[in-house]
Design a protein around this motif. Structure first.
Motif, short mmCIF file in Angstrom:
data_model
loop_
_atom_site.label_atom_id
_atom_site.label_comp_id
_atom_site.label_asym_id
_atom_site.label_seq_id
_atom_site.Cartn_x
_atom_site.Cartn_y
_atom_site.Cartn_z
N ASN A 1 -11.26 27.72 -14.42
CA ASN A 1 -10.66 26.69 -13.57
C ASN A 1 -11.78 25.81 -13.03
N VAL A 2 -11.78 24.53 -13.39
CA VAL A 2 -12.88 23.64 -13.04
C VAL A 2 -12.98 23.44 -11.53
N LYS B 1 -17.59 15.04 -2.53
CA LYS B 1 -18.40 15.78 -3.51
C LYS B 1 -17.51 16.55 -4.48
N ALA B 2 -16.58 17.31 -3.92
CA ALA B 2 -15.71 18.12 -4.77
C ALA B 2 -14.86 17.25 -5.69
N SER B 3 -14.32 16.17 -5.16
CA SER B 3 -13.45 15.30 -5.96
C SER B 3 -14.23 14.62 -7.09
N ALA B 4 -15.43 14.15 -6.77
CA ALA B 4 -16.23 13.46 -7.79
C ALA B 4 -16.67 14.42 -8.89
N LEU B 5 -17.13 15.60 -8.51
CA LEU B 5 -17.56 16.57 -9.52
C LEU B 5 -16.39 17.02 -10.39
N PHE B 6 -15.25 17.23 -9.77
CA PHE B 6 -14.06 17.67 -10.50
C PHE B 6 -13.61 16.59 -11.49
N ILE C 1 -23.82 11.82 -2.92
CA ILE C 1 -22.49 11.32 -3.27
C ILE C 1 -22.57 10.07 -4.13
N VAL C 2 -23.51 9.19 -3.80
CA VAL C 2 -23.70 7.98 -4.61
C VAL C 2 -23.95 8.34 -6.07
N VAL C 3 -24.78 9.35 -6.31
CA VAL C 3 -25.09 9.77 -7.66
C VAL C 3 -23.82 10.28 -8.36
N TYR C 4 -23.06 11.14 -7.68
CA TYR C 4 -21.84 11.68 -8.28
C TYR C 4 -20.86 10.56 -8.64
N LEU C 5 -20.69 9.61 -7.72
CA LEU C 5 -19.76 8.52 -7.98
C LEU C 5 -20.26 7.63 -9.13
N ALA C 6 -21.59 7.43 -9.18
CA ALA C 6 -22.14 6.60 -10.26
C ALA C 6 -21.91 7.24 -11.62
#
Length: 254
Positions: free
Chosen positions: A68-69, A132-137, A246-251
């Motif tokens: 489960n991701v 963080k969680a939303s972007a990584l997921f 967070i900027v990195v994850y969103l990018a």
């Protein structure tokens, strides 16, 4: 040629950085000095690589166990928070309380110094962890997620210590006081060496939006700090690390 005692000295400085940024036990330095302590900031991005490796390993193990991701992402975040003791998250929450609740510089600094978390800090933590969680997921593959973890944890710490180059430290006490209050440009460039390893495995043109966004944030946040408090605090550096992460994850989602 680098001599053995120089290698040992740098290793001891690196361990000081590990002990400052994480809960990982490190041996006491028999030759401890303030000079070594001040130099530890140049190893913050390398410590970020260590945190990223722990987070990535946790993700892969959790993914194999639970298939489960989302659960794997959350457990990888738990691992990184445990290993760092929520060090940067704490600085982010204190910054939210200080900048949200204070108007004058003295008020901002006084609120930041308070160990209790307020409404701004609580809402800020919920939002930053949720993002963080939303972007990584939302990342399209495991490879993209693992790459994002390493880029985020390394680059965000490199960016956060960059404020030691051109801003003044505005508070001399508190639990979030940085190891050094200033950094030579040569040390900051040294600190960025782990990024060269990342570049060798990455598509540089695809990373340009990330670099642009980080550049805008870096100088925009510096201007904000100068205007609000006349410089930086340890808590403000923690906030910079969290936002840059967070900027990195969103990018990576672009």
């Amino acid at each position: 040629m680098i001599e053995r005692h120089q290698i040992l000295r740098e290793w001891q400085i690196f361990l000081l950085a590990v002990g400052f940024l994480t809960r990982i036990p490190v041996p006491a330095d028999p030759d401890f000095s303030d000079e070594k302590l001040n130099g530890a900031s140049r190893y913050f991005p390398l410590v970020g690589a260590l945190v990223a490796a722990i987070s990535a390993l946790s993700f892969m193990l959790a993914s194999a166990l639970f298939d489960n991701v989302l659960i794997a992402v959350l457990l990888s975040m738990v691992a990184s928070i445990l290993v760092t003791g929520a060090f940067h998250e704490d600085g982010f929450a204190d910054s939210c309380d200080g900048f949200g609740g204070g108007w004058r510089p003295d008020d901002v600094l006084r609120i930041m110094k308070d160990s209790r978390i307020g409404s701004y800090g609580s809402v800020g933590l919920i939002m930053v962890l949720g993002l963080k969680a939303s972007a990584l997921f939302a990342l399209p593959s495991t490879l993209a997620l693992l790459s994002a973890l390493f880029w985020a944890h390394i680059v965000s710490r490199w960016l956060s210590v960059s404020y030691l180059l051109d801003l003044d430290y505005v508070r001399g006490d508190g639990k979030s006081k940085p190891l050094a209050t200033a950094m030579p440009l040569s040390h900051w460039l040294w600190a960025g060496l782990p990024i060269l390893a990342l570049l060798s495995f990455s598509d540089l043109p695809a990373l340009m939006p990330m670099f642009l966004a980080l550049l805008i944030f870096r100088f925009g946040y510096a201007a904000y700090l100068r205007r609000r408090i006349g410089g930086y605090t340890g808590d403000a550096l923690g906030a910079a690390q969290q936002i840059a992460e967070i900027v990195v994850y969103l990018a990576f989602l672009l």
